[in-house]
Design a protein around this motif. Structure first.
Motif, PDB file in Angstrom:
ATOM      1  N   UNK A  61      34.430  33.136  40.577  1.00  9.16           N
ATOM      2  CA  UNK A  61      35.083  33.958  39.569  1.00  9.16           C
ATOM      3  C   UNK A  61      34.177  34.296  38.413  1.00  9.16           C
ATOM      4  N   UNK A  62      33.006  33.790  38.483  1.00 12.75           N
ATOM      5  CA  UNK A  62      32.060  34.115  37.430  1.00 12.75           C
ATOM      6  C   UNK A  62      32.434  33.474  36.107  1.00 12.75           C
ATOM      7  N   UNK A  63      33.348  32.518  36.132  1.00 11.66           N
ATOM      8  CA  UNK A  63      33.836  31.983  34.874  1.00 11.66           C
ATOM      9  C   UNK A  63      32.976  30.880  34.259  1.00 11.66           C
ATOM     10  N   UNK A  64      32.780  29.770  34.964  1.00 12.13           N
ATOM     11  CA  UNK A  64      32.394  28.573  34.208  1.00 12.13           C
ATOM     12  C   UNK A  64      30.978  28.616  33.685  1.00 12.13           C
ATOM     13  N   UNK A  65      30.819  27.928  32.585  1.00 14.09           N
ATOM     14  CA  UNK A  65      29.494  27.842  32.011  1.00 14.09           C
ATOM     15  C   UNK A  65      28.688  26.820  32.789  1.00 14.09           C
ATOM     16  N   UNK A  66      27.563  27.229  33.288  1.00 13.10           N
ATOM     17  CA  UNK A  66      26.760  26.315  34.082  1.00 13.10           C
ATOM     18  C   UNK A  66      25.958  25.397  33.171  1.00 13.10           C
ATOM     19  N   UNK A  67      25.449  25.959  32.107  1.00 14.09           N
ATOM     20  CA  UNK A  67      24.611  25.169  31.210  1.00 14.09           C
ATOM     21  C   UNK A  67      25.475  24.491  30.160  1.00 14.09           C
ATOM     22  N   UNK A  68      24.861  23.674  29.362  1.00 16.23           N
ATOM     23  CA  UNK A  68      25.561  23.004  28.274  1.00 16.23           C
ATOM     24  C   UNK A  68      26.106  24.057  27.312  1.00 16.23           C
ATOM     25  N   UNK A  69      27.403  23.972  26.985  1.00 20.66           N
ATOM     26  CA  UNK A  69      27.964  25.019  26.135  1.00 20.66           C
ATOM     27  C   UNK A  69      27.443  24.920  24.701  1.00 20.66           C
ATOM     28  N   UNK A  77      36.466  26.275  23.496  1.00 11.90           N
ATOM     29  CA  UNK A  77      37.090  25.460  24.542  1.00 11.90           C
ATOM     30  C   UNK A  77      38.060  24.454  23.921  1.00 11.90           C
ATOM     31  N   UNK A  78      37.699  23.955  22.742  1.00 11.27           N
ATOM     32  CA  UNK A  78      38.558  22.995  22.058  1.00 11.27           C
ATOM     33  C   UNK A  78      39.886  23.609  21.658  1.00 11.27           C
ATOM     34  N   UNK A 363      39.273  26.446  34.282  1.00 12.59           N
ATOM     35  CA  UNK A 363      40.487  27.072  33.753  1.00 12.59           C
ATOM     36  C   UNK A 363      40.372  27.250  32.239  1.00 12.59           C
ATOM     37  N   UNK A 364      39.840  26.233  31.560  1.00 12.78           N
ATOM     38  CA  UNK A 364      39.652  26.345  30.113  1.00 12.78           C
ATOM     39  C   UNK A 364      38.698  27.492  29.794  1.00 12.78           C
ATOM     40  N   UNK A 365      37.606  27.575  30.560  1.00  7.59           N
ATOM     41  CA  UNK A 365      36.633  28.641  30.322  1.00  7.59           C
ATOM     42  C   UNK A 365      37.251  30.016  30.579  1.00  7.59           C
ATOM     43  N   UNK A 366      38.114  30.068  31.600  1.00 17.15           N
ATOM     44  CA  UNK A 366      38.777  31.334  31.922  1.00 17.15           C
ATOM     45  C   UNK A 366      39.705  31.757  30.770  1.00 17.15           C
ATOM     46  N   UNK A 367      40.401  30.784  30.183  1.00 12.22           N
ATOM     47  CA  UNK A 367      41.268  31.087  29.038  1.00 12.22           C
ATOM     48  C   UNK A 367      40.440  31.633  27.866  1.00 12.22           C
ATOM     49  N   UNK A 370      39.459  35.134  28.434  1.00 10.27           N
ATOM     50  CA  UNK A 370      40.546  36.090  28.250  1.00 10.27           C
ATOM     51  C   UNK A 370      41.114  36.059  26.831  1.00 10.27           C
ATOM     52  N   UNK A 371      40.527  35.229  25.980  1.00  9.26           N
ATOM     53  CA  UNK A 371      41.008  35.146  24.598  1.00  9.26           C
ATOM     54  C   UNK A 371      42.347  34.458  24.471  1.00  9.26           C
ATOM     55  N   UNK A 372      42.634  33.518  25.344  1.00 11.59           N
ATOM     56  CA  UNK A 372      43.912  32.805  25.308  1.00 11.59           C
ATOM     57  C   UNK A 372      43.710  31.395  24.769  1.00 11.59           C
ATOM     58  N   UNK A 373      44.778  30.851  24.154  1.00  6.89           N
ATOM     59  CA  UNK A 373      44.713  29.455  23.743  1.00  6.89           C
ATOM     60  C   UNK A 373      45.500  28.564  24.687  1.00  6.89           C
ATOM     61  N   UNK A 374      46.264  29.155  25.600  1.00  2.00           N
ATOM     62  CA  UNK A 374      46.902  28.384  26.655  1.00  2.00           C
ATOM     63  C   UNK A 374      46.976  29.293  27.884  1.00  2.00           C
ATOM     64  N   UNK A 375      47.300  28.684  29.023  1.00  2.00           N
ATOM     65  CA  UNK A 375      47.360  29.528  30.212  1.00  2.00           C
ATOM     66  C   UNK A 375      48.766  30.062  30.457  1.00  2.00           C
TER      67      UNK A 375
END
Lengths: 399, 287
Positions: A61-69, A77-78, A363-367, A370-375
């Motif tokens: 999905x091209x979402x997650x950060x591979x490197x250290x954020x 993410x918090x 899932x957190x990274x995807x949120x 998309x500019x969301x604070x929850x899914x």
């Protein structure tokens, strides 16, 4: 930094203006007090050495950060709150909606240091019965195209041994452990539930009324509406623990059964258990599995699971936990779109033990993306816009 | 060493016999922490719809170079996928898994018995035994000369005796028929191969004392206090240890898929095994 908490609730369904939207879309409200703060991300990806697991294909999905954020990414993410309440009246709060499915994760201890269990949303333990069971004759598992067949036959040491051996371990965990229970009669289910009631470390019960692999007991409760209602109601009376009931796909129409389970007092519905199947031995003289029949799981059954979640989501208002062939974040989002509020990962764990933890991160990274604070806004998006109109739909897919 | 997920780099892949391959991987953690009898659970490419990992005995492990080898036969899509892997490819391995062979420190003479691909299960034990200064005889059974494991791949110190079903090399018949010639010499025996072969060996081992007229003397070997069945100390005292095979799901003991029937109920090949003392297995349940 103190993050604002967003809670998804499902109880309030008499929404006026919003009711033109999907019935399943959860109401999202801000709440600062209701939850015990949960340390959702004790370690971010990159904080501990991770091996290349060859599972890059999963991240399609091209979402997650591979490197250290970076600091900013970390803050973003918090701000994402993945917590979900599966039993609003009794309290079964998960730090994230990615659970591990019964039978695929033992009692949570088997994967040892390979998986950080504390970062999973919840653990459903191996099906537990009143008395010890030796299970079915081997062989018990075989691979099939895009899936696997299993016929373990509910091998377990019995509820008392499970409580004695694993209760103290679970008590020390912050991840909720949901005990999956099975039985041959309503009395069995009730007695197991009673013994689990009040045991420290047991966060809830998942009623396995849909095991296809035992001759007597189990499945007959999931294929009959009245039996499903009776067993759910009986267990409901026996315990105050949050109660999930796991549906079988091996029925003509799952909706009346789901409705009956909801009416009988279940807090949430899990859908689905395995599909009954068969494999033939290489010499074609007999069935391959010792038990002849087995339960099919894995990516092969995902469309069936999606169909059932889609149908059930339109007839019940309690939370739905989806399970069936999840191997990547796309699958999780598909189930959310069909009305599930949490998912269970099962067969995919065998190939990729780190998957449940990684899905939570993704899932957190995807949120964030998309500019969301929850899914919450991702739930129920694929359901028909007018509630009720689609119940005739799906009939054409029925076997 | 506890199990872990390891990224193993393929450094060499070669076909040693028709359809049989030995692949070498650079995996220092596994090479240093593994013992003979243990296995790794290897993830195959998931593009082809394969949902399960594949278990393989660790064929050899060399802590000095960090190299482990796996020996397998192409039997399906998973193993075919493996043969297409190229040098430099990284494979995801979970391991080391399972319990190893337990050699009694007093044993001087070890009899290793392998049927066909069972050689992969006992091969590393030959290395360990030679390293520890024990004498080793390897009995090997195969269909025909074309399927016989090359002696060049075994340590020079071992005595290698071959039986073939068609008599094209060595003894004409089953490898189990050779065992009686060595059972008096051997202090302990270790076997891996088809379950029918292991069953026959277990029957032979059970009658060994009477055939040899070995008296139970003092507290030696099983006299005195009984170790619990399946414990490491009980296995160490067992004459015959077998490495069992079963289709496997998780390989860590969670799914209960890979059981064989033991005298004390179902035993997980991945956790209680794959090595068992012969007396732990309910052989009547095995066809």
């Amino acid at each position: 930094m103190k993050a604002k908490r967003t809670i998804i609730t499902f109880g309030d369904m008499r929404v006026g203006k919003d009711s033109n939207r999907s019935k399943r879309t959860p109401t999202v409200r801000k709440d600062k007090t209701a939850i015990i703060p949960v340390d959702r991300f004790p370690a971010l990806p990159g904080d501990r050495p991770r091996v290349e697991t060859g599972s890059a294909a999963v991240a399609d999905l091209g979402a997650p950060a591979a490197a250290r954020p970076s600091m900013a990414e970390r803050e973003a993410l918090d701000r994402v709150d993945l917590s979900v309440e599966l039993a609003p009246t009794r309290g079964l709060r998960l730090a994230n909606p990615i659970m591990v499915a019964s039978g695929t994760f033992g009692y949570g201890v088997e994967y040892g240091e390979v998986v950080d269990v504390q970062r999973i949303g919840a653990i459903c333990c191996k099906g537990t019965t009143l008395r010890p069971r030796a299970g079915n004759a081997p062989p018990r598992v075989t691979e099939t195209p895009g899936g696997m067949l299993n016929s373990i036959g509910l091998q377990n040491p019995g509820v008392d041994a499970v409580i004695e051996k694993y209760g103290p371990v679970w008590q020390g965990w912050k991840v909720p452990v949901i005990v999956n229970i099975a039985g041959e009669s309503i009395e069995d289910y009730v007695e197991v539930a009673r013994r689990l009631d009040g045991v420290p470390g047991v966060a809830g019960i998942e009623l396995n009324i849909s095991c296809p692999n035992v001759g007597k007991g189990g499945l007959q409760f999931a294929i009959d509406r009245d039996a499903a209602r009776a067993v759910t109601a009986a267990v409901r009376r026996a315990t105050d623990l949050p109660l999930l009931v796991k549906l079988s796909p091996n029925v003509a129409d799952v909706r009346p059964i789901a409705k009956a389970i909801e009416e009988a007092g279940a807090d949430a519905i899990t859908a689905i258990n395995t599909l009954s199947g068969l494999a033939v031995s290489p010499d074609r003289t007999r069935a391959l599995l010792g038990n002849t029949f087995g339960g099919l799981s894995g990516p092969a059954i995902k469309p069936v699971a999606l169909r059932i979640v889609y149908e059930v989501a339109q007839v019940v208002s309690i939370p739905i936990v989806a399970i069936g062939g999840i191997t990547n974040l796309g699958d999780v989002l598909d189930f959310f779109a069909c009305g599930a509020v949490a998912v269970q990962v099962g067969t995919a764990i065998f190939a990729d033990p780190e998957l449940p933890v990684r899905l939570g991160e993704e899932l957190a990274a995807e949120c964030v993306r998309r500019g969301l604070t929850s899914y919450g806004p991702l739930v129920g998006t694929a359901l028909p816009k007018r509630a009720g109109a689609s119940s005739a739909k799906g009939a054409e897919y029925r076997p | 060493m506890t199990m872990r997920l390891v990224s193993a780099e393929l450094v060499e892949s070669r076909q040693i016999l028709p359809g049989q391959w030995i692949q070498s991987f650079n995996a220092p953690e596994l090479a240093a922490g593994s013992r003979a009898g243990q296995f790794v659970h290897v993830r195959t490419g998931d593009y082809s719809g394969l949902v399960l990992r594949r278990p393989f005995s660790i064929n050899t492990a060399d802590p000095a170079t960090g190299i482990i080898t796996l020996h397998f036969r192409t039997v399906g899509r998973g193993t075919e996928w493996l043969t297409r892997a190229r040098e430099g490819d990284r494979l995801d391995m979970l391991g080391p898994l399972g319990r190893p062979f337990e050699v009694d420190p007093r044993s001087r003479h070890l009899l290793l018995i392998a049927g066909g691909l069972g050689m992969a299960g006992i091969r590393m034990l030959a290395d360990e035994a030679v390293r520890d200064g024990r004498q080793v005889v390897v009995l090997f059974g195969a269909q025909s000369a074309a399927h016989v494991y090359p002696s060049s791949l075994l340590p020079d110190e071992v005595e290698y005796v071959v039986a073939t079903d068609d008599g094209s090399l060595g003894h004409h018949g089953f490898v189990t028929e050779l065992v009686t010639q060595y059972e008096a010499w051997a202090d302990q025996a270790f076997a891996c191969g088809p379950h029918a072969m292991l069953k026959r060996l277990a029957a032979l081992a059970a009658g060994r004392r009477e055939r040899l007229g070995v008296a139970k003397l003092g507290r030696k070997r099983g006299g005195g206090k009984q170790d619990p069945l399946g414990s490491t100390s009980a296995r160490r005292k067992a004459f015959l240890q077998v490495s069992m095979e079963q289709t496997m799901g998780c390989a860590v003991g969670a799914c209960l898929g890979c059981t064989v029937i033991g005298v004390d109920g179902p035993q997980r090949v991945c956790r209680e095994g794959p090595v068992f003392a012969a007396e732990e297995i309910a052989w009547e349940s095995i066809a």
